[in-house]
Design an enzyme around this catalytic site. Structure first.
Site, PDB file in Angstrom:
ATOM      1  N   TRP A 134       0.670  -1.070   0.012  1.00 39.97           N
ATOM      2  CA  TRP A 134       0.212   0.421  -0.158  1.00 39.97           C
ATOM      3  C   TRP A 134       1.058   1.683  -0.355  1.00 39.97           C
ATOM      4  O   TRP A 134       2.177   1.312   1.022  1.00 39.97           O
ATOM      5  CB  TRP A 134      -0.755  -0.056   1.238  1.00 39.97           C
ATOM      6  CG  TRP A 134      -1.992   1.110   1.718  1.00 39.97           C
ATOM      7  CD1 TRP A 134      -2.549   1.784   0.486  1.00 39.97           C
ATOM      8  CD2 TRP A 134      -1.597   1.598   2.641  1.00 39.97           C
ATOM      9  NE1 TRP A 134      -3.306   2.428   1.337  1.00 39.97           N
ATOM     10  CE2 TRP A 134      -2.941   2.720   2.426  1.00 39.97           C
ATOM     11  CE3 TRP A 134      -1.712   1.883   4.131  1.00 39.97           C
ATOM     12  CZ2 TRP A 134      -3.206   3.624   3.073  1.00 39.97           C
ATOM     13  CZ3 TRP A 134      -1.683   2.702   4.838  1.00 39.97           C
ATOM     14  CH2 TRP A 134      -2.915   3.536   4.168  1.00 39.97           C
ATOM     15  N   ASP A 215      -1.976  -5.950   8.560  1.00 38.08           N
ATOM     16  CA  ASP A 215      -2.842  -5.267   7.979  1.00 38.08           C
ATOM     17  C   ASP A 215      -3.819  -5.915   7.442  1.00 38.08           C
ATOM     18  O   ASP A 215      -3.987  -7.061   6.333  1.00 38.08           O
ATOM     19  CB  ASP A 215      -2.203  -4.569   6.700  1.00 38.08           C
ATOM     20  CG  ASP A 215      -2.992  -3.258   6.864  1.00 38.08           C
ATOM     21  OD1 ASP A 215      -3.832  -2.975   6.973  1.00 38.08           O
ATOM     22  OD2 ASP A 215      -2.388  -2.145   5.995  1.00 38.08           O
ATOM     23  N   LYS A 250     -14.491   0.253   5.194  1.00 39.14           N
ATOM     24  CA  LYS A 250     -14.990  -0.863   3.521  1.00 39.14           C
ATOM     25  C   LYS A 250     -16.234  -2.117   3.757  1.00 39.14           C
ATOM     26  O   LYS A 250     -17.017  -1.817   3.091  1.00 39.14           O
ATOM     27  CB  LYS A 250     -13.583  -1.545   2.720  1.00 39.14           C
ATOM     28  CG  LYS A 250     -12.552  -1.028   2.755  1.00 39.14           C
ATOM     29  CD  LYS A 250     -11.654  -0.289   2.418  1.00 39.14           C
ATOM     30  CE  LYS A 250     -10.738   0.599   2.530  1.00 39.14           C
ATOM     31  NZ  LYS A 250      -9.439   1.426   1.635  1.00 39.14           N
TER      32      LYS A 250
HETATM   33  C1  LMR Z   1      -6.686   3.107  -1.146  1.00 41.26           C
HETATM   34  O1  LMR Z   1      -5.388   2.208  -0.259  1.00 41.26           O
HETATM   35  O2  LMR Z   1      -7.137   2.915  -1.889  1.00 41.26           O
HETATM   36  C2  LMR Z   1      -6.800   3.407   1.168  1.00 41.26           C
HETATM   37  O3  LMR Z   1      -7.100   2.184   1.542  1.00 41.26           O
HETATM   38  C3  LMR Z   1      -6.930   4.353   0.924  1.00 41.26           C
HETATM   39  C4  LMR Z   1      -6.404   4.968   1.237  1.00 41.26           C
HETATM   40  O4  LMR Z   1      -6.389   5.709   2.440  1.00 41.26           O
HETATM   41  O5  LMR Z   1      -5.099   5.034   0.341  1.00 41.26           O
END
Ligand code: LMR
Length: 409
Positions: A134, A215, A250
């Site tokens: 992420w 996570d 979500k």
């Molecule tokens: C994402 O990955 O788009 C979501 O988890 C929102 C974020 O906070 O980045």
């Protein structure tokens, strides 16, 4: 007159995900589509307020009798429900007091509390995230003071986990290194560890004395609530001390209410007390105590059998709609004349499709078609619907045809 103390401050770059949303809102094109941020939209392109949430909000409005502070660690009933959801209703870890949970400001807030807690007690530890991960993981852990490294995870030739290289690297890490894993619906790739791979990791983490930080933001968006918890529960049942960040953004469509939790698994109940006391210090010195509304709603839904059944049904609908959009996306790309095989997208899990589109292609899609995608090529499939998917696939097809920017496999 002296100059401003802020004069030397440089402009920060836009956030790779939320910055896209800002650019999207500023785009005057009426046909623009935002497939950047991970937000579920229904068939009509709306971010739904779940029916069970509306119901629980009515009930809560009728019985809320105070706006006084919550405790530092949040709503107790909410924290208990998180433990059961994560670890199972018959978990010995919960029964024996080997889990502590604090309410957090969404999944990101949970990661941050966990990061600050770990930094305080393992200041020299290295932090390892998957490659890719992420977009915010690296920045968040660096902001907490960690040196952040990557471990191999995704093999873009096979569109699967490069488990051999992952294990080879993790085996070499010093004791008490912190390793961030994705519980399910890996963000951004949608490619998850198999059950056998989770089991292998458990032996590795135990023998190498590594600290897992899981996570877990999408429980129920992959295969189901129980199925998606396999890895988390395997670590818990193996008795490995562990941190778990979870989120209801979500799965309850409660994004702006910032409802998440940090759960820490310890080796015994007395240790839990000490850990909790320190986590509370982290919270107190950050934001003192959390807000109430979202957590009360989630606690109410999860503890009432009827509301809970309603939630599971709405969750199932969201999950199945995403699965349907994956197949439709692959099919519509083909119909739009795309020759590359995108069949792997139908096998990925969760909100995102890791498309393999190059940065160049992504920039063209945005500039020429007002189609917003994260530069890594991550596409939010959960924002597609039967009305916008044709235009999305036409745009991708036209950019691919003119430039062929998908790197050769
Ligand atoms: C994402 O990955 O788009 C979501 O988890 C929102 C974020 O906070 O980045």
């Amino acid at each position: 007159m002296t100059g401003s103390p802020f004069a030397p401050i440089a402009l920060a770059p836009p956030d790779p995900i939320l910055g896209l949303t800002e650019a999207f809102h500023a785009d005057p094109n009426p046909n623009k589509v935002n497939l950047g941020v991970g937000v579920y939209q229904d068939e009509n392109g709306r971010v739904p307020v779940l029916k069970v949430v509306q119901k629980a909000e009515e009930l809560w409005k009728a019985c809320e009798d105070s706006k006084s502070y919550l405790p530092i660690d949040g709503v107790a009933a909410y924290n208990r429900q998180i433990q059961t959801l994560l670890l199972g209703s018959d978990s010995p870890v919960v029964a024996e007091g080997r889990a502590v949970t604090v309410q957090a400001l969404g999944g990101t807030g949970a990661l941050k509390i966990g990061a600050d807690f770990l930094k305080r007690f393992f200041p020299g530890a290295g932090m390892y995230i998957s490659s890719p991960s992420w977009e915010n993981h690296r920045a968040l852990f660096e902001a907490a003071g960690f040196q952040v490294h990557s471990y191999p995870y995704y093999d873009e030739r096979t569109h699967s986990v490069d488990f051999e290289r992952m294990v080879e690297m993790l085996r070499k890490l010093p004791s008490h290194s912190i390793v961030l894993l994705h519980g399910s619906c890996h963000n951004p790739t949608g490619v998850d560890l198999s059950r056998a791979q989770w089991d292998t990791l458990i032996d590795l983490f135990r023998s190498s004395n590594l600290i897992p930080f899981i996570d877990f933001a999408y429980q129920g968006f992959g295969e189901g609530l129980e199925e998606d918890a396999y890895g988390v529960r395997a670590f818990a049942n193996a008795g490995i001390p562990c941190l778990i960040a979870n989120s209801f953004s979500k799965t309850f469509s409660l994004y702006r209410e910032r409802v998440g939790g940090l759960t820490i698994l310890t080796s015994h109940a007395e240790e839990s007390k000490r850990v909790l006391s320190q986590v509370k210090r982290v919270i107190r010195t950050n934001y003192s105590s959390p807000p109430s509304h979202g957590a009360q709603i989630v606690a109410m839904v999860l503890s009432d059998p009827q509301l809970r059944a309603g939630w599971e049904e709405e969750l199932r609908e969201m999950r199945e709609r995403i699965h349907a959009m994956r197949s439709l996306f692959v099919q519509t790309l083909q119909e739009a004349g795309v020759e590359q095989d995108f069949g792997f997208i139908a096998r990925q899990s969760g909100m995102f499709s890791y498309s393999g589109l190059s940065v160049e292609a992504v920039r063209h899609l945005r500039a020429e078609h007002s189609l917003y995608i994260v530069e890594s090529g991550r596409i939010c499939v959960a924002a597609m619907n039967r009305r916008n998917i044709g235009a999305i696939c036409q745009a991708i097809a036209s950019v691919l045809k003119s430039r062929n920017p998908v790197p050769a496999a």
